[in-house]
Design a protein around this motif. Structure first.
Motif, PDB file in Angstrom:
ATOM      1  N   SER A 214      71.502  14.994  29.741  1.00 48.37           N
ATOM      2  CA  SER A 214      71.406  13.920  28.739  1.00 48.37           C
ATOM      3  C   SER A 214      70.594  12.746  29.274  1.00 48.37           C
ATOM      4  N   CYS A 215      70.711  12.468  30.567  1.00 46.14           N
ATOM      5  CA  CYS A 215      69.906  11.390  31.168  1.00 46.14           C
ATOM      6  C   CYS A 215      68.421  11.727  31.099  1.00 46.14           C
ATOM      7  N   VAL A 216      68.090  13.000  31.331  1.00 43.77           N
ATOM      8  CA  VAL A 216      66.689  13.432  31.217  1.00 43.77           C
ATOM      9  C   VAL A 216      66.232  13.322  29.763  1.00 43.77           C
ATOM     10  N   GLN A 217      67.080  13.738  28.848  1.00 46.67           N
ATOM     11  CA  GLN A 217      66.726  13.680  27.429  1.00 46.67           C
ATOM     12  C   GLN A 217      66.511  12.238  26.967  1.00 46.67           C
ATOM     13  N   LEU A 218      67.379  11.335  27.392  1.00 43.00           N
ATOM     14  CA  LEU A 218      67.218   9.923  27.032  1.00 43.00           C
ATOM     15  C   LEU A 218      65.943   9.353  27.637  1.00 43.00           C
ATOM     16  N   ALA A 219      65.667   9.697  28.889  1.00 37.91           N
ATOM     17  CA  ALA A 219      64.457   9.198  29.545  1.00 37.91           C
ATOM     18  C   ALA A 219      63.208   9.694  28.831  1.00 37.91           C
ATOM     19  N   SER A 220      63.255  10.932  28.316  1.00 32.69           N
ATOM     20  CA  SER A 220      62.080  11.473  27.604  1.00 32.69           C
ATOM     21  C   SER A 220      61.819  10.694  26.323  1.00 32.69           C
TER      22      SER A 220
ATOM     23  N   LEU B  94      68.562   0.614  28.872  1.00 34.03           N
ATOM     24  CA  LEU B  94      67.983   1.818  29.467  1.00 34.03           C
ATOM     25  C   LEU B  94      66.699   1.563  30.243  1.00 34.03           C
ATOM     26  N   ASN B  95      66.236   0.335  30.236  1.00 34.15           N
ATOM     27  CA  ASN B  95      64.949   0.053  30.866  1.00 34.15           C
ATOM     28  C   ASN B  95      65.113  -0.182  32.369  1.00 34.15           C
ATOM     29  N   SER B  96      65.561   0.837  33.064  1.00 34.41           N
ATOM     30  CA  SER B  96      65.802   0.720  34.505  1.00 34.41           C
ATOM     31  C   SER B  96      64.488   0.852  35.279  1.00 34.41           C
ATOM     32  N   PRO B  97      64.288   0.033  36.317  1.00 34.72           N
ATOM     33  CA  PRO B  97      63.106   0.218  37.170  1.00 34.72           C
ATOM     34  C   PRO B  97      63.253   1.518  37.946  1.00 34.72           C
ATOM     35  N   ASN B  98      62.143   2.219  38.119  1.00 31.34           N
ATOM     36  CA  ASN B  98      62.177   3.428  38.940  1.00 31.34           C
ATOM     37  C   ASN B  98      60.992   3.404  39.897  1.00 31.34           C
ATOM     38  N   PRO B  99      61.083   4.070  41.042  1.00 28.27           N
ATOM     39  CA  PRO B  99      60.058   3.936  42.081  1.00 28.27           C
ATOM     40  C   PRO B  99      58.654   4.359  41.668  1.00 28.27           C
ATOM     41  N   LEU B 100      58.525   5.355  40.788  1.00 31.59           N
ATOM     42  CA  LEU B 100      57.187   5.791  40.400  1.00 31.59           C
ATOM     43  C   LEU B 100      56.472   4.717  39.582  1.00 31.59           C
TER      44      LEU B 100
ATOM     45  N   ILE C 194      76.692   7.902  27.371  1.00 30.27           N
ATOM     46  CA  ILE C 194      75.812   7.260  28.358  1.00 30.27           C
ATOM     47  C   ILE C 194      75.260   5.946  27.806  1.00 30.27           C
ATOM     48  N   LEU C 195      74.825   5.965  26.566  1.00 27.25           N
ATOM     49  CA  LEU C 195      74.291   4.749  25.939  1.00 27.25           C
ATOM     50  C   LEU C 195      75.323   3.625  25.931  1.00 27.25           C
ATOM     51  N   LYS C 196      76.534   3.959  25.540  1.00 30.76           N
ATOM     52  CA  LYS C 196      77.594   2.947  25.503  1.00 30.76           C
ATOM     53  C   LYS C 196      77.965   2.492  26.912  1.00 30.76           C
TER      54      LYS C 196
ATOM     55  N   VAL D 156      69.950  28.464  31.231  1.00 34.12           N
ATOM     56  CA  VAL D 156      70.490  28.281  32.586  1.00 34.12           C
ATOM     57  C   VAL D 156      72.001  28.524  32.611  1.00 34.12           C
ATOM     58  N   GLY D 157      72.504  29.150  31.546  1.00 33.81           N
ATOM     59  CA  GLY D 157      73.897  29.568  31.548  1.00 33.81           C
ATOM     60  C   GLY D 157      74.898  28.579  31.003  1.00 33.81           C
ATOM     61  N   LEU D 158      74.432  27.570  30.269  1.00 33.64           N
ATOM     62  CA  LEU D 158      75.343  26.573  29.709  1.00 33.64           C
ATOM     63  C   LEU D 158      75.305  26.663  28.184  1.00 33.64           C
ATOM     64  N   SER D 159      76.435  26.991  27.593  1.00 34.74           N
ATOM     65  CA  SER D 159      76.528  27.081  26.140  1.00 34.74           C
ATOM     66  C   SER D 159      77.009  25.736  25.590  1.00 34.74           C
ATOM     67  N   VAL D 160      76.084  25.007  24.958  1.00 35.30           N
ATOM     68  CA  VAL D 160      76.374  23.651  24.503  1.00 35.30           C
ATOM     69  C   VAL D 160      75.897  23.483  23.065  1.00 35.30           C
ATOM     70  N   SER D 161      76.694  22.805  22.266  1.00 31.02           N
ATOM     71  CA  SER D 161      76.310  22.557  20.875  1.00 31.02           C
ATOM     72  C   SER D 161      75.508  21.256  20.781  1.00 31.02           C
ATOM     73  N   LYS D 162      74.815  21.092  19.673  1.00 32.82           N
ATOM     74  CA  LYS D 162      74.065  19.862  19.435  1.00 32.82           C
ATOM     75  C   LYS D 162      75.017  18.671  19.339  1.00 32.82           C
ATOM     76  N   GLN D 163      76.188  18.890  18.782  1.00 33.56           N
ATOM     77  CA  GLN D 163      77.170  17.815  18.673  1.00 33.56           C
ATOM     78  C   GLN D 163      77.614  17.348  20.056  1.00 33.56           C
ATOM     79  N   THR D 164      77.814  18.285  20.978  1.00 34.51           N
ATOM     80  CA  THR D 164      78.209  17.931  22.342  1.00 34.51           C
ATOM     81  C   THR D 164      77.121  17.107  23.020  1.00 34.51           C
ATOM     82  N   LEU D 165      75.872  17.491  22.807  1.00 34.35           N
ATOM     83  CA  LEU D 165      74.753  16.741  23.371  1.00 34.35           C
ATOM     84  C   LEU D 165      74.703  15.323  22.800  1.00 34.35           C
ATOM     85  N   PHE D 166      74.918  15.230  21.502  1.00 35.97           N
ATOM     86  CA  PHE D 166      74.924  13.913  20.857  1.00 35.97           C
ATOM     87  C   PHE D 166      76.016  13.028  21.443  1.00 35.97           C
ATOM     88  N   GLU D 167      77.205  13.589  21.600  1.00 40.27           N
ATOM     89  CA  GLU D 167      78.330  12.826  22.148  1.00 40.27           C
ATOM     90  C   GLU D 167      78.069  12.418  23.597  1.00 40.27           C
TER      91      GLU D 167
END
Length: 300
Positions: free
Chosen positions: A119-125, A170-176, A162-164, A146-157
């Motif tokens: 979810s952190c990768v998805q938010l960053a994208s 979300l505008n964190s500084p990163n080294p790159l 993370i957002l809350k 990769v072997g993880l069965s996840v619903s769209k609702q679970t991803l949303f939650e």
């Protein structure tokens, strides 16, 4: 791990904008250092960082997405764990059994952690200007592969949690970001420095440091303190160094320059010191540590 070539075009930014960007990055870096937690480094595990960078590569995302996701994950987990561990202990885990309460918390997080990472990768994208967004359909398909069965609702939650948890900040500084911005300023101040060619090498150096972070910073701590076994107090004071994106960005460029063209090393180090106010000695010491780790045989 391969690194994809993305959108970097240098020497196209105005002086005024460069100045504003540098001031903003410096202020954000100072704010970050003022809120450093001593447990930050424990949440930057090599395997987790590698996992995030591999997801970024597999989904053909801008490398910035990966480094941004690492920062989001670190900030969220520090906040989330702190909230959980300092909340009121349930009656069934009263004073005589606090360890069981903590174990239950960590067991719950362990189960959710792969989804939190993704979810952190998805938010960053979604925050990247130069990368496509990971849709929920793509996310479900990738996680299934990769072997993880996840619903769209679970991803949303998971995203909402993370957002809350981050209070939608979300505008964190990163080294790159620091590396690329400093390269732009360096290219403007020193036109003879081949920043375009340095960029790819910087990405490799930064990836190396990110994956070998624990060993690299441990060596730097021992070099700084001149102590083989630094005290707990020394380690706690050193925590701000490990979170200093400006310092890391400067040193990554210095190391890349040394590898690419040692004859330009002193010129680049001096200019980076002038740009950021970081002493040449500090740049030299940190760069030496990284170079030592790069050339060290893997068996050691």
């Amino acid at each position: 791990m391969a690194l994809s070539s993305f959108r970097c075009k240098f020497r196209e930014t105005s002086v005024d904008l460069l100045t504003d960007v540098l001031i903003d990055l410096n202020n954000r870096n100072k704010d970050q250092l003022n809120s450093v937690s001593t447990c930050n480094h424990n949440l930057r595990d090599k395997r987790v960082t590698e996992y995030i960078l591999l997801i970024t590569e597999e989904l053909r995302l801008d490398p910035l997405v990966g480094y941004h996701a690492v920062e989001l994950l670190q900030r969220f987990m520090v906040k989330h764990l702190t909230d959980l561990l300092t909340s009121h202990t349930p009656q069934d885990a009263a004073a005589d059994r606090p360890t069981r309460h903590e174990d239950a918390i960590f067991d719950e997080i362990k189960e959710k952690f792969p989804i939190i990472v993704f979810s952190c990768v998805q938010l960053a994208s979604k925050l990247s200007l130069h990368s496509h967004i990971i849709t929920n359909s793509t996310a479900v398909h990738f996680l299934h592969s990769v072997g993880l069965s996840v619903s769209k609702q679970t991803l949303f939650e998971s995203e909402m949690m993370i957002l809350k948890g981050l209070e939608f900040r979300l505008n964190s500084p990163n080294p790159l970001t620091y590396v690329e911005s400093l390269l732009e300023v360096l290219g403007h101040n020193e036109p003879c420095v081949p920043v375009e060619r340095l960029h790819d090498l910087c990405c490799h150096v930064l990836q190396f440091v990110s994956l070998e972070r624990a060993d690299v910073y441990d060596s730097l701590l021992k070099t700084t303190t001149q102590c083989v076994s630094p005290s707990r107090e020394q380690r706690e004071k050193f925590a701000t160094v490990t979170e200093d994106c400006m310092l890391l960005g400067v040193v990554v460029i210095a190391v890349a320059t040394f590898i690419f063209s040692v004859t330009k090393w002193e010129q680049v180090v001096e200019e980076l010191s002038h740009i950021t106010g970081i002493s040449s000695r500090s740049i030299h010491d940190f760069a030496h540590v990284i170079l030592t780790h790069i050339v060290r045989p893997s068996s050691q």
